[in-house]
Every structure is written in structure tokens, then in C-alpha cells.
Design a protein around this motif. Sequence first.
Motif, PDB file in Angstrom:
ATOM      1  N   LEU A 158       0.827  -1.208   0.000  1.00 36.83           N
ATOM      2  CA  LEU A 158       0.000   0.000   0.000  1.00 36.83           C
ATOM      3  C   LEU A 158       0.863   1.259   0.000  1.00 36.83           C
ATOM      4  O   LEU A 158       0.504   2.264  -0.638  1.00 36.83           O
ATOM      5  CB  LEU A 158      -0.930   0.005   1.215  1.00 36.83           C
ATOM      6  CG  LEU A 158      -2.102  -0.981   1.169  1.00 36.83           C
ATOM      7  CD1 LEU A 158      -2.810  -1.031   2.514  1.00 36.83           C
ATOM      8  CD2 LEU A 158      -3.102  -0.597   0.059  1.00 36.83           C
ATOM      9  N   ALA A 159       1.985   1.214   0.723  1.00 38.09           N
ATOM     10  CA  ALA A 159       2.890   2.363   0.731  1.00 38.09           C
ATOM     11  C   ALA A 159       3.437   2.621  -0.677  1.00 38.09           C
ATOM     12  O   ALA A 159       3.561   3.786  -1.104  1.00 38.09           O
ATOM     13  CB  ALA A 159       4.024   2.131   1.724  1.00 38.09           C
ATOM     14  N   ASP A 160       3.754   1.538  -1.404  1.00 34.31           N
ATOM     15  CA  ASP A 160       4.231   1.689  -2.781  1.00 34.31           C
ATOM     16  C   ASP A 160       3.126   2.270  -3.671  1.00 34.31           C
ATOM     17  O   ASP A 160       3.386   3.161  -4.497  1.00 34.31           O
ATOM     18  CB  ASP A 160       4.682   0.334  -3.337  1.00 34.31           C
ATOM     19  CG  ASP A 160       5.972  -0.148  -2.692  1.00 34.31           C
ATOM     20  OD1 ASP A 160       6.685   0.695  -2.115  1.00 34.31           O
ATOM     21  OD2 ASP A 160       6.252  -1.362  -2.749  1.00 34.31           O
ATOM     22  N   ARG A 161       1.901   1.768  -3.496  1.00 34.76           N
ATOM     23  CA  ARG A 161       0.777   2.289  -4.279  1.00 34.76           C
ATOM     24  C   ARG A 161       0.556   3.775  -3.992  1.00 34.76           C
ATOM     25  O   ARG A 161       0.299   4.563  -4.913  1.00 34.76           O
ATOM     26  CB  ARG A 161      -0.500   1.505  -3.955  1.00 34.76           C
ATOM     27  CG  ARG A 161      -0.611   0.141  -4.616  1.00 34.76           C
ATOM     28  CD  ARG A 161      -1.914  -0.533  -4.236  1.00 34.76           C
ATOM     29  NE  ARG A 161      -3.062   0.319  -4.539  1.00 34.76           N
ATOM     30  CZ  ARG A 161      -4.293   0.099  -4.067  1.00 34.76           C
ATOM     31  NH1 ARG A 161      -4.513  -0.913  -3.241  1.00 34.76           N
ATOM     32  NH2 ARG A 161      -5.287   0.901  -4.396  1.00 34.76           N
ATOM     33  N   TYR A 162       0.631   4.119  -2.713  1.00 38.19           N
ATOM     34  CA  TYR A 162       0.439   5.517  -2.321  1.00 38.19           C
ATOM     35  C   TYR A 162       1.492   6.396  -2.991  1.00 38.19           C
ATOM     36  O   TYR A 162       1.176   7.474  -3.524  1.00 38.19           O
ATOM     37  CB  TYR A 162       0.520   5.640  -0.807  1.00 38.19           C
ATOM     38  CG  TYR A 162       0.164   7.016  -0.278  1.00 38.19           C
ATOM     39  CD1 TYR A 162      -1.109   7.280   0.193  1.00 38.19           C
ATOM     40  CD2 TYR A 162       1.113   8.044  -0.241  1.00 38.19           C
ATOM     41  CE1 TYR A 162      -1.443   8.540   0.682  1.00 38.19           C
ATOM     42  CE2 TYR A 162       0.796   9.296   0.239  1.00 38.19           C
ATOM     43  CZ  TYR A 162      -0.480   9.542   0.696  1.00 38.19           C
ATOM     44  OH  TYR A 162      -0.814  10.783   1.164  1.00 38.19           O
TER      45      TYR A 162
END
Length: 467
Positions: free
Chosen positions: A416-420
Motif C-alpha cells: 500500500l505504501a508503494d501504491r500511495y
Amino acid sequence: MSTISSLGIGSGLDLSGLLDDLEDAENEKLTPITEQQTSYKTKLSAFGTLESTLSSLRDSLEALSDPDTFTAVTSSITGSAVTVSSSGEAVAGRYQVAVSQLAQAQTVASAGYDDKDATLGMSGTLTFSVGSGADASTFDVDVADGDSLSDLRDAINAQKGGVTATIVNDGTSSRLVLSSSETGTDAAMSVSSSDTSLNDAFGFSSTIGDDGKSTVTGSAMTQTVAAQNAQLTVNGIDITSQSNTVEESLQGVTLTLTDVTDDSGETLTVEKDTDSMTSAVQAFVDAYNSYVSTADSLTSYDADADTAGALLGNSTMRNIESKLRSAMSYSDSDGVYGMLSNLGIELQLDGTLEVDDDKLSSALDENSDAVSQFFAGVDGEGGFASSLDDTMGIILDDDGLLQSATDGIDSTLDSLADRYSRMQDSIDATIARYRSQFADLDSLVSQMNSTSDYLTQQFDALSAQTS
């Protein structure tokens, strides 16, 4: 095309406000990601809370899995002449302890010398013997010309052979004082030398008389404290001890003698420590109930507020609850007490445990060995505590259910951090493109406005000429 430093200055349009609205709209694309991050972080925190309460439950099993917990005894004694400690091997009962004599370490003193640092004028070897017969230990101390009483003291102490030397000044002269390092007749001392002067000054021989005390013969050494053993009776049985710490005269009981008693002695009481046994069981029950309370909170649902616990419906949580319910139904078909309920530990409708104090106390009083077998197994193998600990291992150990669940959440949060980050980069690029396009538009409209103003002026001038 000229550059507009602030959007809307050239055109008069609210391009900055429009760009802010577009940026807010673009940022809405981050909301689903942040909501997922919050949800997973909440679950991770919930698993941390669950792990803490489960670890406490596992810790409470340590006492239950130890057979010594259920053999614990307490001991007490009247009076102050004897103190007592006991181990799980002690046998419950009442005993009369009478002390007629304390153990003492032998002490002997030499004749007086005017100056402890003056030369003795002797040389040779002193042979020290501690004990008698085959069990005696010996050591030699060499005395050289020029040695003083102080030097002799230091040489004896350096041997660390069971004899301690000191110098005592009696007000008129200094005397060499030798003391056994241990109490009892087995530590009685003797000193000899082939040198007549040394033997006459410091040689002596100890013997043990019929009264059980040492006496000294030979030379100028005087016995100031006799070596003697402790003498006592336990329930009328005579006991002799080299030390004032008497071990195993009663199984599992250590007596420390500090004074003699009268003929009636003091009363020693040894009894089962059911309080510590009950505390161990109650600590487990409290820890289990804490887990139940935590699990209920994490899986609850409030219909009025439409709020749910962080782990409601979570498969790992359901698996943990199922395994613990199964473990709590442990049964020992070979024991006197087959189930927790036989010991007064009852499962309540809300899933908690409750202890019937009378039932548990009765079991501990009547057959603590059977209670031990249920919890700790036979010879420390098996039993309820071990079975439940195995289940706790499946949940708490490395690669267990909790670690697998939290590792999965950590992986999801990383994703999710990468997506963000990627989405934020995309939004930043889009806004930068909008800003560039608005700047071009602002500049173009500004030029068009300038042209319009010029043409209007020209038309107005032409109209004035023709009118």
C-alpha cells in the motif's frame, strides 16, 4: 508567448482556485489507499494486543507445569532459638526440636609477645593438621630467620588450609590466635614442628573428650574456645551436627540453630502450602479470562453505533479461538481428576472460567499429587499445562499463527505504501500539467485581451474621425 508568474493575473480568471479544486479532486484518489492503511494498521495493533494477553496466559502455565508447585510446603517454629526452611520433599507434621548445645569453631592462643613485628628468632617448618585420622587435611608453613609474629600470621592465612590466624593484643602483649574455619570437632586443629623452639612456642595437639569437646595438650598454646558439635533432639531422637545448619535431620527441612532451648524445646510445624497452589491456579484463570475479555473486545459488534472490533470475522482470530477452546477441553482419563471442572474450575456462559474455591481447596487438601498429575503430568511429562502450552506454541512461536498474520499485514502495508507513492507521483504530474496548461491559457487570454483593447481603441478613433 510571455510567462505569467501568478495564475489569473493576465486573464483575470480564478485559475488558482480552479487548480486547487482540481488538486483536491485528484487527491481523493489517495483516500481508498489511506483508508486501507488505517484498517490494516488497526488490525496489526489488535494482533499486538492479542499477543500480549496470550503471552501472559502462556506464562501462567509455567507454575502449573512444575510438579514442585503442588508439593510446596510451609514451615514455622515457635520461639527464636531455631529458624527453619523447607523444600517440597518435607513431610507434613508437627515436631519438637530441643537444642542442648551449639556447634563451635576451635580457637587457640599463643603466649604473649612484646612486639608483633619483632623477630621471633626461630626457623623451621610448622605442620598444621585439621581433623583427625584419614580425613585430616594438612599444610606446612615455613618460618625463616627474621620472621615476626605478623609474618607468621600472614603465612598461615596465605595457605587457606582451614585455619585462620589473627593477632590479638591483650593490653600488655600480642598473641597469635588460631581459629578453625569450620565449626565442629571434625575441624579441630593440631600443630607440630621438628624444630624444638617452634614446637614449644606453637605446637599443640587436640583430642576430643567424652563430652564431645576438644582439649589441647602441649606447648604454650591455650585453647580459648573448644571445638564442639551441635547437639539437639527431634521428637526425642538425638542428633549431632558439625554445623549449626542442620540439613536432612528431617526430610526436606533445614534447621538453623542460633541458641539453646529449654528441655521442652520448640514446636516445628510443616504443612502443605495450599495457598501457593491455589494462587498458581488462580493466576492461570485470571490470565485466561483476560484473554477472553480481549478476544471479545476485538471481535465485538455494536449494532447501535454500527462499529465492529478490529478482528471481527478475521480468519486467524477464529482459528486461535477454535484451538484454545479445544485445548481447554483437555481430559486425563488415567487421573483422579480428569477435567478442569473436577477441580472446581468451571467454564461460564460468557466463555470465562470461575473457580469454586471450596472444591479446589478440597482437592488440594485431599490429593495434591493427583492435582499435580492433572496439571503437570507424571514426572513432569504431559498434563493439561503441557498440552495447552503446545497449543500456545502453535499460536505464538516463530512461524506461528500470529506471526503469519502479522507478516501478511506488514507485506500488505508495504504494498500500500508503494501504491500511495506511485499515486502521489501521478497526481503531482497531473497537477504540474494542469498548471502548465493554465499558465498557457492565462498568457493567451491576456494577449487576446490586449488585442481586444487595441482594436477597441482603433475602432473608437476611426469612428471619431468619420463622425
